[in-house]
Write a protein that holds these residues in place. Structure first.
Motif, PDB file in Angstrom:
ATOM      1  N   LYS A 672     102.303  -9.671  62.676  1.00  0.00           N
ATOM      2  CA  LYS A 672     101.634  -9.416  61.401  1.00  0.00           C
ATOM      3  C   LYS A 672     100.298 -10.168  61.336  1.00  0.00           C
ATOM      4  O   LYS A 672      99.280  -9.627  60.887  1.00  0.00           O
ATOM      5  CB  LYS A 672     102.539  -9.850  60.250  1.00  0.00           C
ATOM      6  CG  LYS A 672     101.934  -9.619  58.869  1.00  0.00           C
ATOM      7  CD  LYS A 672     102.851 -10.163  57.771  1.00  0.00           C
ATOM      8  CE  LYS A 672     102.153 -10.062  56.416  1.00  0.00           C
ATOM      9  NZ  LYS A 672     102.933 -10.733  55.339  1.00  0.00           N
ATOM     10  N   THR A 673     100.304 -11.426  61.799  1.00  0.00           N
ATOM     11  CA  THR A 673      99.073 -12.227  61.798  1.00  0.00           C
ATOM     12  C   THR A 673      98.035 -11.615  62.725  1.00  0.00           C
ATOM     13  O   THR A 673      96.835 -11.585  62.410  1.00  0.00           O
ATOM     14  CB  THR A 673      99.379 -13.673  62.211  1.00  0.00           C
ATOM     15  OG1 THR A 673     100.401 -14.204  61.362  1.00  0.00           O
ATOM     16  CG2 THR A 673      98.132 -14.540  62.102  1.00  0.00           C
ATOM     17  N   ILE A 674      98.476 -11.116  63.878  1.00  0.00           N
ATOM     18  CA  ILE A 674      97.553 -10.470  64.824  1.00  0.00           C
ATOM     19  C   ILE A 674      96.914  -9.241  64.176  1.00  0.00           C
ATOM     20  O   ILE A 674      95.710  -8.990  64.324  1.00  0.00           O
ATOM     21  CB  ILE A 674      98.295 -10.094  66.130  1.00  0.00           C
ATOM     22  CG1 ILE A 674      98.669 -11.363  66.902  1.00  0.00           C
ATOM     23  CG2 ILE A 674      97.428  -9.185  66.996  1.00  0.00           C
ATOM     24  CD1 ILE A 674      99.588 -11.116  68.093  1.00  0.00           C
ATOM     25  N   THR A 675      97.710  -8.498  63.423  1.00  0.00           N
ATOM     26  CA  THR A 675      97.177  -7.325  62.710  1.00  0.00           C
ATOM     27  C   THR A 675      96.131  -7.747  61.696  1.00  0.00           C
ATOM     28  O   THR A 675      95.059  -7.139  61.586  1.00  0.00           O
ATOM     29  CB  THR A 675      98.324  -6.569  62.001  1.00  0.00           C
ATOM     30  OG1 THR A 675      99.267  -6.127  62.982  1.00  0.00           O
ATOM     31  CG2 THR A 675      97.783  -5.367  61.236  1.00  0.00           C
ATOM     32  N   GLU A 676      96.427  -8.802  60.932  1.00  0.00           N
ATOM     33  CA  GLU A 676      95.472  -9.300  59.935  1.00  0.00           C
ATOM     34  C   GLU A 676      94.177  -9.749  60.598  1.00  0.00           C
ATOM     35  O   GLU A 676      93.074  -9.522  60.071  1.00  0.00           O
ATOM     36  CB  GLU A 676      96.090 -10.458  59.153  1.00  0.00           C
ATOM     37  CG  GLU A 676      97.223 -10.044  58.229  1.00  0.00           C
ATOM     38  CD  GLU A 676      97.880 -11.238  57.551  1.00  0.00           C
ATOM     39  OE1 GLU A 676      97.558 -12.385  57.918  1.00  0.00           O
ATOM     40  OE2 GLU A 676      98.719 -11.015  56.658  1.00  0.00           O
ATOM     41  N   LEU A 677      94.301 -10.369  61.780  1.00  0.00           N
ATOM     42  CA  LEU A 677      93.113 -10.801  62.513  1.00  0.00           C
ATOM     43  C   LEU A 677      92.283  -9.596  62.939  1.00  0.00           C
ATOM     44  O   LEU A 677      91.053  -9.570  62.759  1.00  0.00           O
ATOM     45  CB  LEU A 677      93.526 -11.623  63.735  1.00  0.00           C
ATOM     46  CG  LEU A 677      92.389 -12.087  64.655  1.00  0.00           C
ATOM     47  CD1 LEU A 677      91.500 -13.103  63.936  1.00  0.00           C
ATOM     48  CD2 LEU A 677      92.943 -12.695  65.942  1.00  0.00           C
ATOM     49  N   SER A 678      92.931  -8.582  63.475  1.00  0.00           N
ATOM     50  CA  SER A 678      92.206  -7.401  63.964  1.00  0.00           C
ATOM     51  C   SER A 678      91.549  -6.639  62.823  1.00  0.00           C
ATOM     52  O   SER A 678      90.549  -5.937  63.022  1.00  0.00           O
ATOM     53  CB  SER A 678      93.150  -6.486  64.741  1.00  0.00           C
ATOM     54  OG  SER A 678      94.157  -5.972  63.886  1.00  0.00           O
ATOM     55  N   GLY A 680      90.209  -8.143  60.263  1.00  0.00           N
ATOM     56  CA  GLY A 680      89.196  -9.010  59.660  1.00  0.00           C
ATOM     57  C   GLY A 680      89.645  -9.707  58.395  1.00  0.00           C
ATOM     58  O   GLY A 680      88.818 -10.093  57.576  1.00  0.00           O
ATOM     59  N   ARG A 681      90.980  -9.881  58.241  1.00  0.00           N
ATOM     60  CA  ARG A 681      91.487 -10.490  57.017  1.00  0.00           C
ATOM     61  C   ARG A 681      91.807 -11.979  57.154  1.00  0.00           C
ATOM     62  O   ARG A 681      92.325 -12.597  56.234  1.00  0.00           O
ATOM     63  CB  ARG A 681      92.728  -9.725  56.550  1.00  0.00           C
ATOM     64  CG  ARG A 681      92.390  -8.324  56.034  1.00  0.00           C
ATOM     65  CD  ARG A 681      93.575  -7.665  55.358  1.00  0.00           C
ATOM     66  NE  ARG A 681      94.564  -7.165  56.315  1.00  0.00           N
ATOM     67  CZ  ARG A 681      95.883  -7.327  56.184  1.00  0.00           C
ATOM     68  NH1 ARG A 681      96.363  -7.986  55.158  1.00  0.00           N
ATOM     69  NH2 ARG A 681      96.712  -6.821  57.083  1.00  0.00           N
ATOM     70  N   ILE A 682      91.502 -12.546  58.316  1.00  0.00           N
ATOM     71  CA  ILE A 682      91.673 -13.993  58.511  1.00  0.00           C
ATOM     72  C   ILE A 682      90.325 -14.666  58.245  1.00  0.00           C
ATOM     73  O   ILE A 682      89.320 -14.306  58.860  1.00  0.00           O
ATOM     74  CB  ILE A 682      92.143 -14.315  59.946  1.00  0.00           C
ATOM     75  CG1 ILE A 682      93.472 -13.624  60.253  1.00  0.00           C
ATOM     76  CG2 ILE A 682      92.259 -15.819  60.135  1.00  0.00           C
ATOM     77  CD1 ILE A 682      94.653 -14.124  59.464  1.00  0.00           C
ATOM     78  N   PRO A 683      90.258 -15.644  57.324  1.00  0.00           N
ATOM     79  CA  PRO A 683      88.980 -16.327  57.039  1.00  0.00           C
ATOM     80  C   PRO A 683      88.375 -16.933  58.307  1.00  0.00           C
ATOM     81  O   PRO A 683      89.110 -17.474  59.152  1.00  0.00           O
ATOM     82  CB  PRO A 683      89.379 -17.427  56.044  1.00  0.00           C
ATOM     83  CG  PRO A 683      90.651 -16.947  55.426  1.00  0.00           C
ATOM     84  CD  PRO A 683      91.364 -16.171  56.497  1.00  0.00           C
TER      85      PRO A 683
END
Length: 794
Positions: A672-678, A680-683
């Motif tokens: 899930k975190t990898i998806t958020e990174l891809s 652009g949702r990770i500060p």
């Protein structure tokens, strides 16, 4: 009080300083009375001295040579006296002169006098020498016979006294009500780290008992007015303690430079003086205690990135969610924008409040540490652990009539350290951790390990008169008690008495809190003494002392493990002074009894993990306690050179694995975190990798990513150099990581981020440190394939 009247005065020492008035030294003890008056007590009769160690017997001719050689330094006396050095009695010459400023030069001359082998105790600061000799301590109560005198012109004190007799220490544990004042500054930083010769101070925020005040260069104001307002406010508030965070390294030198640029004098000392850099790099504000809380935070092993907000959250004084957080690299943007400036001011206010609240938590311990080791409150955190131990030993040396050896530089000498067992990898339930109480200090006491009891290999001695260290063979005399043994016994006994007293007190009482901070301070110094003995800068350095102590420590751990195994206790792990065993209350009780009665050492049950997970690596484990807290030791999450996203991933993975017993839920979380990174949702701030420049830029031969970024920052006009923390983000593109590293300030959008790098080099490796034991492989973070559950691994 009538001028000239003599009376007894009880006061608490806040600060100490000295000056030379009309050719004569005067020591000033800055203090607080029981009624809350701020006072100065002047000692005009104490004089500096040092010792000369002769090559042979002392003769009248030698004394005359000494007087003649030192005649330009106004020698007051040269007396032959008896002292001990490393336990051996010596006849030495005590030389007393007039001016403490002459001591360094007199030492050089004395060292060259024919017949003089060594000069000792010529490097002890004058006012510290006075406190050692009189037995008084800073941050403690004393009783003195004094005569009242006029307050020097402009000094910011209620009364001034002159000593009639030397003060004596009082056994009184209370602390007067100290007025504390926390401050923080914000500077213009368009080019990164602000330059005090170029960039102005924009905001000074401060917090005291009366709340938070923010001074800024608003419309129609100026930096000069800002600085003057700060000085006037501090003087009017009249604090006893000034708190800052990284103020010794940044705020004070910056303010002093900007004050010079603007023609402002930072006359904030109670003697009208400006802050000035003193020992250990700290800034002294005479008559007040200037305490940099970053010095305390630097020793918090649990907090790896020691920002004010991280330390404040860790110590529970202010959560990040309760305060304003901004990108400090962009202070100038907030200042230049009318819409954002108010946010900057709120951020500055929160910094001052955090610092103030942090001080309320830290100062009680600092006060007790100061009182114990004899370093003033403004120096005790700035000093290294070795320096704190050393000042305590210097005070004890005076009590035991021991001469203090000189400081000298030595090369580092290595020796075999503590035993660390290879852990049994996997997840274990109900694991007890058994800790030896003050293992190394108790070993040093039992075997009389001390520099003055050490017997060199070439010296013949009856074998029955010495202890012989296992493995290394170093010998130590059984009698008389060594310097370290006497010191450590007194410390352990003092701590025992305090803990007994605490049992009779209400844990909510002020008295209980003071006793608790005192016993913590004693514990810190007691446990640091072993390490001090092997510190290359130590006055009482002796490698054999440290080496023998660890050798006996290894033997003790081995004997304990052997007994535990004979009782049927499964050993999971062991490190230095603790062992991890399968919890069995009855067998653990028998093991404790054996260690205490047969081996002569105290061991106790420290904690019980509901579950603990070990890799095959030493010093790496994570454990779940009964209250739900997770201990994480040795993994990336507690290191400072990984991106914040990696630390968050690993901490959450550990929590899921230990609490929910399902590694595949942890895999889902990582995916899930990898998806958020891809997406652009990770500060961006969570993707910054921080590295410190360990040397100047021109000394680097390898183009490491942080070095390349540092050079780019320098090209853009930023100030970078040895010790600077460089933050970079890896962006898309071809080539090595160093060719794709960019400063955070240069990355404008998450679209620029090389997500493949962060997945493969940061997120997945951090997660796999835990999950690979459970059969998770790198491809599972993309496929999500499920295998065994955690229950299969017990």
């Amino acid at each position: 009080m009538v001028a000239g009247e003599v009376r007894e005065l009880e006061f608490w020492i806040l600060d100490a300083s000295y000056d030379v008035v009309k050719g004569h030294p005067v020591i000033y003890l800055w203090g607080i009375t029981e009624s809350g008056e701020r006072i100065v007590v002047a000692e005009k009769n104490f004089r500096p001295y040092f010792y000369l160690v002769p090559e042979n017997a002392i003769s009248d001719a030698l004394v005359e040579r000494v007087r003649t050689a030192l005649h330009t330094f106004k020698v007051l006396s040269v007396n032959a006296i008896e002292r001990k050095l490393f336990g051996r009695t010596l006849n030495v010459l005590k030389v007393t002169i007039t001016d403490p400023r002459d001591v360094p030069k007199a030492r050089e001359v004395a060292a060259k006098i024919p017949g003089i082998r060594d000069v000792l105790e010529a490097d002890i600061r004058f006012y510290m020498r006075y406190m050692v000799d009189t037995g008084i301590s800073p941050s403690s109560w004393v009783l003195a016979k004094v005569r009242s005198a006029p307050v020097p012109n402009g000094w910011r004190v209620d009364e001034f006294f002159e000593l009639v007799e030397a003060p004596r220490s009082l056994d009184k544990k209370s602390t007067p009500r100290l007025k504390t004042y926390a401050f923080d500054i914000e500077c213009y930083n368009r080019y990164g780290e602000p330059d005090p010769e170029r960039d102005p101070v924009l905001v000074i925020s401060r917090t005291g008992e009366d709340g938070t005040v923010i001074f800024s260069q608003d419309e129609g104001s100026s930096e000069k007015k800002l600085l003057e307002e700060f000085v006037n406010d501090l003087v009017q508030y009249d604090p006893d303690v000034i708190l800052g965070y990284n103020s010794n390294r940044f705020d004070w030198p910056y303010l002093l430079q900007r004050a010079r640029v603007n023609g402002v004098k930072l006359s904030i000392g109670r003697n009208l003086g400006e802050p000035s850099q003193s020992v250990y790099g700290h800034f002294s504000v005479v008559g007040r205690a200037n305490v940099d809380l970053y010095d305390y935070a630097s020793e918090l092993q649990e907090v790896k990135v020691k920002t004010l907000e991280n330390v404040s959250e860790f110590l529970g004084v202010m959560k990040k969610s309760e305060r304003v957080l901004i990108d400090t690299n962009k202070v100038y943007e907030y200042w230049d924008s009318k819409d954002k400036r108010s946010l900057l001011l709120r951020y500055a206010g929160d910094d001052a409040r955090s610092t103030y609240l942090l001080g309320q938590v830290v100062l009680p311990f600092g006060i007790q540490l100061s009182s114990l080791v004899g370093l003033p409150l403004d120096q005790v955190f700035a000093a290294s652990v070795g320096n704190r131990v050393e000042w305590f030993l210097i005070r004890q040396a005076f009590v035991f009539n021991e001469l203090v050896p000189n400081s000298r530089e030595r090369g580092e000498e290595t020796y075999k350290g503590a035993i660390v067992l290879k852990p049994k990898p996997g997840v274990h339930k109900k694991i007890a951790v058994l800790d030896f109480s003050s293992m190394y200090p108790n070993i040093m006491i039992k075997y009389n390990i001390s520099p003055d009891t050490y017997v060199p290999p070439e010296e013949h001695v009856d074998p029955s008169e010495v202890w012989v260290a296992p493995e290394v063979g170093h010998r130590f005399r059984k009698h008389p008690p060594g310097f370290y043994r006497k010191v450590l016994e007194s410390l352990l006994e003092a701590r025992r008495r305090l803990r007994e007293k605490m049992k009779t007190l209400d844990p909510r009482s002020e008295e209980y809190r003071i006793y608790d901070e005192r016993q913590k301070a004693i514990k810190v110094i007691t446990n640091a003494t072993y390490g001090y003995s092997g510190w290359s800068m130590a006055r009482w350095y002796k490698r054999e002392v440290a080496e023998a102590t660890t050798a006996w420590g290894r033997e003790l751990i081995k004997a304990t493990i052997k007994k535990a195994q004979s009782l049927g206790l499964s050993i999971i792990y062991g490190d230095t002074d603790s062992i991890f065993v399968q919890f069995d209350e009855e067998k653990i009780g028998r093991l404790v009894e054996y260690v205490e009665k047969e081996l002569g050492f105290e061991i106790k049950l420290d904690k019980v993990y509901e579950k603990v997970f070990f890799t095959e690596s030493k010093k790496k484990y994570c454990g779940l306690l009964a209250d739900g807290r997770v201990d994480l030791v040795g993994f990336e999450a507690v290191r400072g050179d990984w991106a914040e996203i990696s630390k968050e991933i690993q901490e959450r993975v550990v929590e899921i694995v230990l609490k929910e017993e399902d590694p595949w839920k942890a895999v889902d979380f990582v995916r899930k975190t990898i998806t958020e990174l891809s997406e652009g949702r990770i500060p961006l701030e969570k993707l910054v990798i921080w590295k410190t420049l360990s040397k100047d830029l021109d000394e680097y031969e390898v183009d490491a990513p942080h070095v390349v970024v540092a050079r780019e920052l320098k090209r853009l006009g930023y100030r970078v150099g040895k010790g600077a923390k460089i933050g970079y983000i890896v962006v898309k593109g071809a080539g090595k990581v160093s060719e794709k590293a960019k400063p955070l300030i240069s990355v404008k959008s998450p679209d620029e981020v090389d997500t493949d790098y962060y997945v493969k080099r940061q997120i997945v490796p951090a997660a796999l440190r835990i999950l690979e034991y459970f059969g998770v492989k790198e491809e599972h973070f993309s496929t999500g394939r499920r295998q065994a559950t955690l229950s299969d691994f017990f």
